[in-house]
Write an enzyme that holds these catalytic residues in place. Structure first.
Site, PDB file in Angstrom:
ATOM      1  CB  CYS A  90      -0.871   0.075   1.297  1.00  0.00           C
ATOM      2  SG  CYS A  90      -1.992   1.485   1.585  1.00  0.00           S
ATOM      3  CB  SER A 143       0.117   3.814   4.257  1.00  0.00           C
ATOM      4  OG  SER A 143      -1.143   4.326   3.970  1.00  0.00           O
ATOM      5  CG  HIS A 184       6.851   4.875   7.868  1.00  0.00           C
ATOM      6  ND1 HIS A 184       6.559   5.605   9.016  1.00  0.00           N
ATOM      7  CD2 HIS A 184       7.598   3.629   8.400  1.00  0.00           C
ATOM      8  CE1 HIS A 184       7.707   5.232   9.915  1.00  0.00           C
ATOM      9  NE2 HIS A 184       8.021   3.980   9.787  1.00  0.00           N
ATOM     10  CG  HIS A 212      -1.083  -1.097   6.468  1.00  0.00           C
ATOM     11  ND1 HIS A 212      -0.023  -0.656   5.415  1.00  0.00           N
ATOM     12  CD2 HIS A 212      -2.184  -0.632   6.018  1.00  0.00           C
ATOM     13  CE1 HIS A 212      -0.417   0.213   4.668  1.00  0.00           C
ATOM     14  NE2 HIS A 212      -1.758   0.440   4.904  1.00  0.00           N
ATOM     15  CB  CYS A 265      -5.171  -0.708   3.952  1.00  0.00           C
ATOM     16  SG  CYS A 265      -4.900   1.136   4.111  1.00  0.00           S
TER      17      CYS A 265
END
Length: 385
Positions: A48, A50, A54, A70, A177
């Site tokens: 993903c 995200s 990060h 995740h 997600c």
């Protein structure tokens, strides 16, 4: 031989520092403590944005070392004291957003947040407060409290949902997600209406899922917006009626949309995580009654608008995880997939092994994953000791 109550040594993709490739390492995964579940991620996890945010964008040094991931699905290996909701052998999906079902947020229909959500996750470093991972004698963060780039992970039971045993793990992992985030932003947060017009900005997995959600809600016109024209075909397959590439126009894309729709769309969704795009999405909605939803995540920049953008009647909203109450919503989306009401197969572009996770990240980073789907998935091999 049973592994319950014992430390499991398994493979994981450990990101030791920001903006560096993950390293395949042997890590130790401690047994679950009270209220926790240890899960064999086993079959698949997907990548993903995200994770990339990060690793490559926010690059918060305190958030490393970490095991990213995740969006996964797996099978319960063992449970800690006091866990009654799960038992070994259950098929489950880990959740970065929990649902304790007891707090005032969980009991309210006004939000999908949980008061315990950000007590178990340190938002500034995108990691769980607790971690059951160690590697080379060092504590390793669990990204968003999940860390699905590991063959095993330990998660609090309030952040796990049991799913239909018939669900294929290598498909429904996507519901952890992105797909829920985009689809739910359209149907739950924006509350797209039948016969309405919509614009979706950004056609990653989240944006494509938002297109699918707008279509499911009965929108009659869905304008998909992205700077990569290769995404047009996939967007139309999932329900878009029009495609716009802002680079093809000499004026702001919100002006183009306004002209196309006689003043703006009824609903717009920003699925990029870019503050300039957020403003453009807002301005593309009908000034008198448009609803614009911020879906894409960023915590790095402020956004500036003029009061008149709202005073005349627009509504500006945010959406976390598509407005789904996590446990209930994800289990429901799994059922919808099994009933062929939600598409997932079309979002898978590559199937790769866990030790190819850096290749999967590069594919997403360079937007080379639109042949023919939208999200690389990584398989796990069972090599634990």
């Amino acid at each position: 031989m049973s592994t319950a109550g014992k430390v499991i040594r398994c493979r994981a993709a450990v990101s030791w520092a920001p903006n560096t490739p993950a390293a395949m390492e042997e890590i130790e995964v401690a047994p679950p403590e009270a209220g926790e579940v240890r899960i064999k991620v086993g079959v698949a996890t997907s990548v993903c944005h995200s994770d990339l945010y990060h690793l490559l964008e926010s690059m918060t040094a305190d958030g490393f070392p970490t095991v990213l991931g995740h969006e996964g699905a797996g099978i319960v290996e063992s449970v800690g004291p006091g866990v009654t909701e799960f038992q070994p052998g259950d098929k489950v999906i880990p959740l970065f957003l929990c649902q304790c079902k007891e707090c005032r947020f969980c009991k309210s229909p006004r939000t999908n947040q949980c008061e315990r959500a950000w007590t178990r996750i340190r938002q500034e470093i995108m990691a769980g407060v607790e971690s059951r991972f160690t590697c080379k004698g060092k504590r390793v963060h669990q990204f968003m409290g999940t860390s699905t780039f590991s063959e095993y992970t330990v998660i609090n039971q309030i952040a796990v949902t049991r799913i239909d045993p018939a669900a294929p793990l290598d498909k429904i992992c996507l519901l952890g997600c992105g797909i829920c985030t985009g689809y739910g932003a359209a149907v739950n947060t924006a509350k797209v209406e039948a016969g309405s017009s919509c614009a979706v900005f950004g056609l990653g997995a989240v944006g494509l899922a938002a297109v699918m959600g707008c279509r499911a809600a009965g929108a009659s016109r869905i304008i998909a917006v992205d700077i990569n024209s290769d995404k047009a075909e996939k967007a139309k397959e999932l329900g878009a009626t029009d495609f716009l590439n802002p680079k093809d126009h000499s004026r702001p894309v919100h002006e183009v949309i306004s002209e196309m729709t006689g003043g703006g769309v009824d609903f717009s969704l920003e699925c990029v995580g870019n503050v300039e795009v957020m403003r453009s999405a807002l301005e593309s909605s009908m000034e008198a009654w448009g609803v614009s939803v911020v879906v894409g995540w960023t915590d790095m920049f402020d956004i500036t608008i003029r009061p008149r953008h709202l005073i005349c009647g627009r509504t500006w909203k945010g959406s976390m995880f598509g407005g789904f109450k996590a446990k209930d919503g994800v289990a429901g989306m799994v059922r919808s997939y099994l009933e062929k009401k939600v598409k997932l197969d079309e979002f898978i572009s590559h199937k790769m092994e866990l030790d190819q996770v850096n290749d999967a990240i590069e594919l997403m980073k360079n937007s080379q994953w639109y042949r023919p789907g939208s999200s690389p998935t990584c398989s796990h091999k069972d090599k634990h000791a």
